[in-house]
Every structure is written in structure tokens, then in C-alpha cells.
Design an enzyme around this catalytic site. Sequence first.
Site, short mmCIF file in Angstrom:
data_model
loop_
_atom_site.label_atom_id
_atom_site.label_comp_id
_atom_site.label_asym_id
_atom_site.label_seq_id
_atom_site.Cartn_x
_atom_site.Cartn_y
_atom_site.Cartn_z
N MET A 155 -22.02 52.94 4.58
CA MET A 155 -22.84 54.15 4.42
C MET A 155 -24.27 53.81 4.81
SD MET A 155 -22.31 57.23 3.21
CE MET A 155 -22.99 58.71 2.48
N PRO A 156 -24.94 54.59 5.61
CA PRO A 156 -24.46 55.81 6.24
C PRO A 156 -23.50 55.53 7.40
CG PRO A 156 -26.87 55.67 6.29
CD PRO A 156 -26.34 54.33 5.96
#
Lengths: 66, 66, 66, 66, 66, 66
Positions: A1-2
Site C-alpha cells: 500500500m499504496p
Amino acid sequence: MPYIDIQIFEGRDEEKKQRLVSAITKDVSEILEIDPEGITIAITEYKQENWASGGVLFSKKNYQVK
Amino acid sequence: MPYIDIQIFEGRDEEKKQRLVSAITKDVSEILEIDPEGITIAITEYKQENWASGGVLFSKKNYQVK
Amino acid sequence: MPYIDIQIFEGRDEEKKQRLVSAITKDVSEILEIDPEGITIAITEYKQENWASGGVLFSKKNYQVK
Amino acid sequence: MPYIDIQIFEGRDEEKKQRLVSAITKDVSEILEIDPEGITIAITEYKQENWASGGVLFSKKNYQVK
Amino acid sequence: MPYIDIQIFEGRDEEKKQRLVSAITKDVSEILEIDPEGITIAITEYKQENWASGGVLFSKKNYQVK
Amino acid sequence: MPYIDIQIFEGRDEEKKQRLVSAITKDVSEILEIDPEGITIAITEYKQENWASGGVLFSKKNYQVK
């Protein structure tokens, strides 16, 4: 993430793609204060006959990928 | 905006894709009252061995793309 | 199959969404010669602060959703 | 519904893909109490030069797809 | 890698989601011979008025999420 | 074109998002030699209970969004 998905036309070489993921990873890491190792980028390539704006495929326009 | 992604099996020619993006752009433009120039459509093509329903790949079913 | 994802700004009511999926399903069914029952449509709604063009969020532009 | 998109590197054969969609469909069906026929799975394949983590394309790492 | 996106209706609690990602991660890890740490799963939740099949929104059908 | 989808955890304010789309648009415009006006960025926000790695939801880890 991201996780980041970049949708571009096909035709760029590996070096251009490397510069792209390097620059975006650096920006996202700095602005969101995230370890670069946690940032994933997918590049999805499209043919011009698979992308349209204004109801017209790009394969029917005069569009040049640099 | 809007952005529309249409996921279909591979095997349709450019003219069929052009009719598809033309019709969808007209629909979206009229119903959402949006300038067609702002409407983007991506067509993502899948092989039948990359799509499944009911736990079975389409490459293992008798499925015909017209 | 096909699967269609429509990304729009939030703010349209259920009736407008129903007209949208009805029109797109009819067009896709006719052009690709597919049973309407096999056509799936997802509507993904975005806030104007989550969409940008030209490097500027739509929440910072004067944009009206109708 | 549900619709599941699995993004993997290219290089797996049809039998491995079939085992994958079969196992995931079974799990999702049991846990969410859904008829397997309603579960759609798309497999999207990427080249290693189209995927990056830590700002580096996988085509520039020593990565083996099994 | 891999990255998996699961699109479901809203209404499942955290425990059901945890069971779902646990089971799918195990499947993918075993079948593709991948370290579970490299497997990312996103759950995208939809309202029934944002999903359609056969040209009809699920909010207009009698559909129960369990 | 290009279209870029950035998937992040919820919790960043509009100014951070604006800095993010501004920096990425500049990167993509320079490296791919594209007019910034043609670059679209979508930000998709996830709750920590809708994202997992290693088979565990982030809502069950000690993860801080800055």
C-alpha cells in the site's frame, strides 16, 4: 500500500517505464510519508484501438505515442 | 470524467469496438448530461483462459465469441 | 461477461443510475450479440476531491454534477 | 457478484489457473454463502517490466515465476 | 504481487472479511508457490444501487446479503 | 490518457491529495512527453479493514496513516 495503476498506450521501452516508476514512487513516498518498499506500481498498456475519448477510438485519430 | 472500462473477450474487430464506444458515449452523455469529449472508454480484452464463472475457466466451456 | 465499470462523480439518484445501466446493457447486448443476463455493470462513485485532470483536483475547479 | 480480479505475472499454464479459480470460488462461496455460479474471476497477466515495488521494475530484479 | 481485488456488496463484518482474505491468501500462496507476505488483497464494497446484471440494479431486485 | 488510479488508505486531507496529483501529473507529463491536460488521476480510498497483506487485514495490524 499504496497500489498505483498507470494506464498508458503501448510503445514505451523499459527505460522510460523505469524512470516513470522511480519518479512516482519517490513523490508518493515523500508526500504520504511511506516507505518506498510498500509502494506497488502496475503499468497497464493499451492498444490505440482499445481507448476512446469523445466516442472515437484513438486508432481513428492522428495520435502519436512518444 | 466519466471513465468507463469495458472488459470483453478478445476477438472483436475495430469496427465493432468503434460501434461500442460510440453507442456507450452517446448513452452516458445524454443520461448524465455530459459533454462527450469528457468521456473516456477503455476496452480491456481477456483470453477465455483468463475468465471464470462458477469456478470454471471459459476456455473449458463451449463458449463462442461473435 | 462482459463486465463494465463506470466511474462517475457521486450525486446521481437511483433512477438516473437505472437509466444508465439499462441503456448500456441494451447497446452492449445488441452490438456484441450477448444475452443481457451475462452483462454486469459496476458504478464506482468518486468525490470531486478524489479526481483530477491537468494536475488539479475537481474540488478546486468550478464543476457542476447534473 | 462478487467479481474478483487477480493480477499475476504471466507464465502460468491453464491447469494452474483452473486450480486457482476453483479454490478461490469454493472459498468465497462458502464464506460469503453465495452460489458459485454468481462468482466471476478475471485473471490479469502482467509482464515483469510492467510491475514495480520500491521504485524498481521486476524485470530489473532477480524474480522467478514458478 | 499478486494483487487481488474482491468486489462485494457492503454489509459483511470485519471477521468475515478476515476469513475471506485468510482463505484466499492461503489458496494463492499454495497454488502459485508465493510467499504470503507478497500477496495483497483489496476489498471494494458496493451498494446494491451501484451494481447491475441484466440491465437492472440490484437495489431493484430482491437480493439478500448474508 | 494516461489514466492513473491511486489506491490509498483514507485519512489524507485535500491539500495532501492536491500535492500528490500535482507531483504525479508533472512526472508523467515530463517522462512520457504528454500535455498535462490529458492526464487523469483517480484516488480510491480504502478503510484499513478492506486491505490485507500476508493474509491479515490492516485493521488488525498496528498501522498508522500519516
